[in-house]
Enzyme design. Structure first.
Site, mmCIF file in Angstrom:
data_model
loop_
_atom_site.group_PDB
_atom_site.id
_atom_site.type_symbol
_atom_site.label_atom_id
_atom_site.label_comp_id
_atom_site.label_asym_id
_atom_site.label_seq_id
_atom_site.Cartn_x
_atom_site.Cartn_y
_atom_site.Cartn_z
ATOM 1 N N TYR A 27 -8.507 7.434 11.176
ATOM 2 C CA TYR A 27 -8.228 7.617 12.719
ATOM 3 C C TYR A 27 -9.210 8.787 13.466
ATOM 4 C CZ TYR A 27 -4.042 5.159 11.012
ATOM 5 O OH TYR A 27 -3.176 4.243 10.521
ATOM 6 N N TYR A 59 0.728 -1.221 0.159
ATOM 7 C CA TYR A 59 -0.084 -0.040 -0.122
ATOM 8 C C TYR A 59 0.996 1.325 0.114
ATOM 9 C CZ TYR A 59 1.118 0.600 5.021
ATOM 10 O OH TYR A 59 1.738 0.817 6.326
ATOM 11 N N ILE A 90 -7.722 0.252 10.341
ATOM 12 C CA ILE A 90 -8.551 1.414 10.294
ATOM 13 C C ILE A 90 -10.089 0.766 9.459
ATOM 14 C CG2 ILE A 90 -7.144 3.404 10.297
ATOM 15 C CD1 ILE A 90 -7.680 3.677 7.319
ATOM 16 N N PHE A 102 2.455 9.553 3.670
ATOM 17 C CA PHE A 102 2.754 9.447 4.902
ATOM 18 C C PHE A 102 3.135 7.941 5.398
ATOM 19 C CE2 PHE A 102 -1.801 8.742 4.552
ATOM 20 C CZ PHE A 102 -2.007 7.726 5.468
ATOM 21 N N ASP A 103 2.724 6.991 4.483
ATOM 22 C CA ASP A 103 3.056 5.573 4.862
ATOM 23 C C ASP A 103 3.116 4.875 3.670
ATOM 24 O OD1 ASP A 103 3.970 3.519 6.169
ATOM 25 O OD2 ASP A 103 1.823 3.316 7.200
ATOM 26 N N PHE A 157 -5.535 5.579 0.209
ATOM 27 C CA PHE A 157 -4.757 4.544 0.205
ATOM 28 C C PHE A 157 -4.684 3.990 -1.296
ATOM 29 C CE2 PHE A 157 -5.533 5.056 4.641
ATOM 30 C CZ PHE A 157 -4.025 4.737 5.135
#
Length: 175
Positions: free
Chosen positions: A83, A26, A57, A37-38, A100
């Site tokens: 979140y 992902y 999540i 961010f990731d 995502f």
């Protein structure tokens, strides 16, 4: 919201009660800024989790249930499905919408779970497939026989008609 980026093959596996563990690649970005961010792409790792156990999540729990192995989807997560006001992890602002791009790489059983139920289901589905194929072959054979019988009947009728045409037309008949 889930948008399919790349479809999986039709016969691809999907998460089930018997296959709840999933592996994904992902990349997550902040919707407002497009900032990554990731990601698992930088180190080519997979992220593994069990669907429905609350470790990810809410949007992922919902969306991954609908995916098949090999599928790539864009999942847009409103804060209440991400979140929320907590803004966790620290680099994600509170009430952020996240996007995502997720690829479902694999589905697996829980460690220690019996594969027999999965194997039994596969065997049952394979047997059903064979039965359908046999039924289709029998239908096709019956159709072929009907067509051959029709053709033979048409030939017999044509032969009778041809033989009747020749009767009574010869020279000297009736003298």
């Amino acid at each position: 919201m889930k948008t399919i980026v790349r479809h999986a093959k039709a016969d691809a596996m999907a998460p089930t009660v018997n296959l709840p563990l999933v592996d994904v690649h992902y990349e997550g970005v902040l919707a407002e800024t497009g900032e990554v961010f990731d990601t698992t792409h930088e180190d080519n790792t997979v992220f593994s989790f069990e669907i429905g156990d609350g470790t990810v999540i809410k949007a992922w729990d919902i969306a991954l249930r609908t995916m098949k192995v090999g599928e790539v989807a864009k999942i847009t997560c409103k804060p209440e499905y991400a979140y929320g006001s907590a803004g966790s992890p620290p680099d994600i602002p509170p009430n952020a919408t996240l996007v995502f791009e997720v690829e479902l790489v694999a589905c697996r059983t829980r460690k220690g779970a019996s594969l027999s139920s999965v194997s039994d289901e596969r065997a049952r589905l394979e047997e059903l497939k064979k039965q359908r194929e046999m039924a289709a072959a029998i239908k096709e054979e019956e159709k072929k026989k009907r067509e051959e019988a029709k053709a033979a009947a048409a030939n017999r009728i044509q032969a009778k008609l041809d033989s009747k045409k020749g009767q009574g037309k010869g020279k000297g008949k009736g003298k």
